[in-house]
Design an enzyme around this catalytic site. Structure first.
Site, short mmCIF file in Angstrom:
data_model
loop_
_atom_site.label_atom_id
_atom_site.label_comp_id
_atom_site.label_asym_id
_atom_site.label_seq_id
_atom_site.Cartn_x
_atom_site.Cartn_y
_atom_site.Cartn_z
N THR A 5 -32.00 17.81 -49.47
CA THR A 5 -32.65 18.20 -48.21
C THR A 5 -34.07 18.72 -48.44
OG1 THR A 5 -32.57 19.94 -46.53
CG2 THR A 5 -31.46 20.44 -48.55
N ASP A 6 -34.90 18.59 -47.43
CA ASP A 6 -36.26 19.16 -47.54
C ASP A 6 -36.24 20.68 -47.46
OD1 ASP A 6 -35.67 19.47 -44.83
OD2 ASP A 6 -37.50 18.53 -44.10
N LYS A 52 -28.51 24.03 -52.62
CA LYS A 52 -28.97 22.62 -52.77
C LYS A 52 -30.09 22.55 -53.81
CE LYS A 52 -27.89 19.37 -50.80
NZ LYS A 52 -26.81 18.38 -51.04
P1 NAD Z 1 -21.26 17.22 -43.52
O1 NAD Z 1 -21.04 18.69 -43.56
O2 NAD Z 1 -21.16 16.50 -42.22
O3 NAD Z 1 -20.25 16.49 -44.52
C1 NAD Z 1 -19.98 17.00 -45.80
C2 NAD Z 1 -18.75 16.26 -46.33
O4 NAD Z 1 -18.49 16.75 -47.67
C3 NAD Z 1 -17.49 16.50 -45.52
O5 NAD Z 1 -16.81 15.28 -45.32
C4 NAD Z 1 -16.66 17.45 -46.38
O6 NAD Z 1 -15.26 17.28 -46.21
C5 NAD Z 1 -17.11 17.04 -47.78
N1 NAD Z 1 -16.94 18.12 -48.76
C6 NAD Z 1 -17.32 19.43 -48.63
N2 NAD Z 1 -16.97 20.12 -49.74
C7 NAD Z 1 -16.40 19.23 -50.59
C8 NAD Z 1 -15.83 19.32 -51.89
N3 NAD Z 1 -15.81 20.50 -52.56
N4 NAD Z 1 -15.33 18.21 -52.47
C9 NAD Z 1 -15.35 17.01 -51.80
N5 NAD Z 1 -15.84 16.87 -50.56
C10 NAD Z 1 -16.36 17.96 -49.96
O7 NAD Z 1 -22.69 17.00 -44.19
P2 NAD Z 1 -23.80 15.89 -43.87
O8 NAD Z 1 -24.65 16.36 -42.77
O9 NAD Z 1 -23.15 14.57 -43.80
O10 NAD Z 1 -24.68 15.98 -45.20
C11 NAD Z 1 -24.40 15.15 -46.32
C12 NAD Z 1 -25.38 15.48 -47.44
O11 NAD Z 1 -26.72 15.26 -46.97
C13 NAD Z 1 -25.33 16.93 -47.90
O12 NAD Z 1 -25.48 16.96 -49.30
C14 NAD Z 1 -26.52 17.58 -47.21
O13 NAD Z 1 -27.01 18.68 -47.98
C15 NAD Z 1 -27.50 16.43 -47.19
N6 NAD Z 1 -28.49 16.46 -46.10
C16 NAD Z 1 -28.08 16.64 -44.81
C17 NAD Z 1 -29.02 16.63 -43.79
C18 NAD Z 1 -28.62 16.79 -42.35
O14 NAD Z 1 -29.49 16.93 -41.47
N7 NAD Z 1 -27.32 16.73 -42.00
C19 NAD Z 1 -30.38 16.46 -44.09
C20 NAD Z 1 -30.76 16.28 -45.43
C21 NAD Z 1 -29.79 16.28 -46.42
#
Ligand code: NAD
Ligand code: TYD
Length: 366
Positions: free
Chosen positions: A137-138, A166
């Protein structure tokens, strides 16, 4: 720029039942039929296997429930599937929750990432045809004032337990690349929106509350700024970086669509009014200004020119169009929202945080 093509054949996707992972798999599995995907997901409150039911009969997809920090399980999966690629989405992802329960974030985001890296290092010792893609993430760069942009060279300065965890994961990925030569890439994306996002994040929460005509909580004065990226644009960027970026590189992925929270909230409320043929602007009265998030980062904005120049990637959807489609998706899938909330909107979060936010009371970390 050195070319460094990677061709995935057997991919471990972590967190594929969450928002971005589901969108990634729904796009990739049916189209990349020569690639085998195993989705390892713990199915926390944020993960839903039902998102991926349409994939379950496909021969190149398998689901495994489990924890990325479970080293034995990750080793067994590497043993059985001989992965050449890891796309690491799994994380605790919500800033407000990280204020209440920071250790859950350290465990999954730092220890979980370290576990995946360590198993990959052991398994991939002598292989060059492998790659670890860390989805980040940013927010690791901290908060901007009204001017300026993050670049890939901006020093890390995370300010929430989420972004600190992160950042810790990013540092570990980079350390494995520098120390052990792990073929790894990192992408740091801005705020994503689109279908299948858990309704604790701003955009689906506002849509949901607009539909049910419940109050819409806006933290502080709604002046904080985010850059919004459609999730499918993000997924396309991930594939581009995974297949074409040089080892050890980082790319920022942005939507080029900066908006204040107030602007986003008004836009969404108006779009819901329009879609439901309500009086134009009538839902704006739902806005409630509530106590600000502690340590609330003022602004995120990023300079995506490295990704454009090196890999010819730019977002393809405007925010206006993307939000219109997103509102239409949530309106067409009321049962998804209902089921997601009723099944998993846990009591701890609602009583410790959400209810107090909705009532305009101060937020307190435990
Ligand atoms: P989310 O919270 O919707 O999904 C996270 C998933 O990870 C879920 O399915 C959860 O069950 C699983 N999970 C959590 N802990 C776990 C563990 N210990 N073992 C296995 N699975 C596990 O998140 P998202 O929004 O889909 O984000 C996905 C990735 O992208 C993350 O790494 C987040 O930091 C990054 N990200 C998200 C955004 C955003 O705006 N949503 C932006 C930039 C980066
Ligand atoms: P969020 O979707 O939680 O993403 P992040 O904190 O990772 O950027 O929040 C986006 C912005 O919206 C952020 O500035 C906090 C604000 N916000 C509200 O004003 N009200 C809300 O109910 C939520 C969830 C967020």
């Amino acid at each position: 720029m050195p070319s460094n093509r990677h061709t995935p054949r057997s991919v471990l996707v972590t967190g594929g039942a969450g928002f971005i992972g589901s969108n990634y798999l729904l796009a990739a599995v049916p189209t990349q039929t020569a690639v085998r995907f195993v989705n390892l997901d713990a199915l926390t409150y944020a993960g839903q296997r039902e998102n991926l039911m349409s994939l379950e009969d496909l021969p190149n997809y398998a689901f495994q429930q489990g924890d990325i920090a479970d080293r034995g399980l990750v080793e067994r999966l590497f043993e059985s599937h001989n992965f050449d690629t890891v796309i690491h989405f799994a994380a605790e992802s919500h800033v407000d929750r990280s204020i209440l329960d920071p250790l859950a974030f350290v465990r999954t985001n730092v220890l979980g990432t370290a576990t995946l890296l360590e198993v990959a290092r052991q398994r991939w010792k002598s292989r060059g045809d492998v790659r670890f893609h860390h989805v980040s993430t940013d927010e690791v760069f901290g908060a901007l004032g009204p001017e300026g942009f993050f670049t890939e060279d901006t020093p890390y300065a995370p300010r929430s337990p989420y972004s600190a965890s992160k950042a810790g994961a990013d540092h570990l990925v980079r350390a494995y690349h520098e120390t052990y030569g792990m073929p790894a890439v990192i992408s740091n994306a801005s705020n994503n929106y689109g279908p299948l996002q858990y309704p604790e994040k701003l955009i689906p929460l506002v849509i949901q509350n607009a539909v049910s005509q419940d109050p819409v909580p806006v933290y502080g004065m709604g002046e904080n700024v985010r850059d919004w990226l459609h999730v499918l644009d993000h997924c396309e960027a991930i594939d581009r970086i995974l297949r074409s970026a040089p080892d050890g590189t980082t790319y920022l992925v942005g939507g080029g669509e900066e908006r204040s929270n107030m602007d986003i909230v008004h836009l969404l409320l108006d779009l819901v009014d329009e879609a439901l043929s309500r009086e134009a602007g009538s839902s704006r009265r739902l806005v409630r200004f509530v106590t600000d998030r502690p340590g609330h980062d003022f602004r995120y904005a990023l300079d995506g020119s490295r990704l454009a120049a090196d890999l010819d990637w730019r977002p393809s959807r405007s925010l206006e169009q993307g939000l219109r489609e997103t509102v239409a998706w949530y309106l067409a899938n009321p049962e998804w929202l209902e089921q997601t909330r009723s099944r998993t909107y846990d009591e701890y979060y609602t009583t410790q945080y959400r209810d107090r936010i909705d009532a305009g009371n101060p937020i307190q970390a435990r």
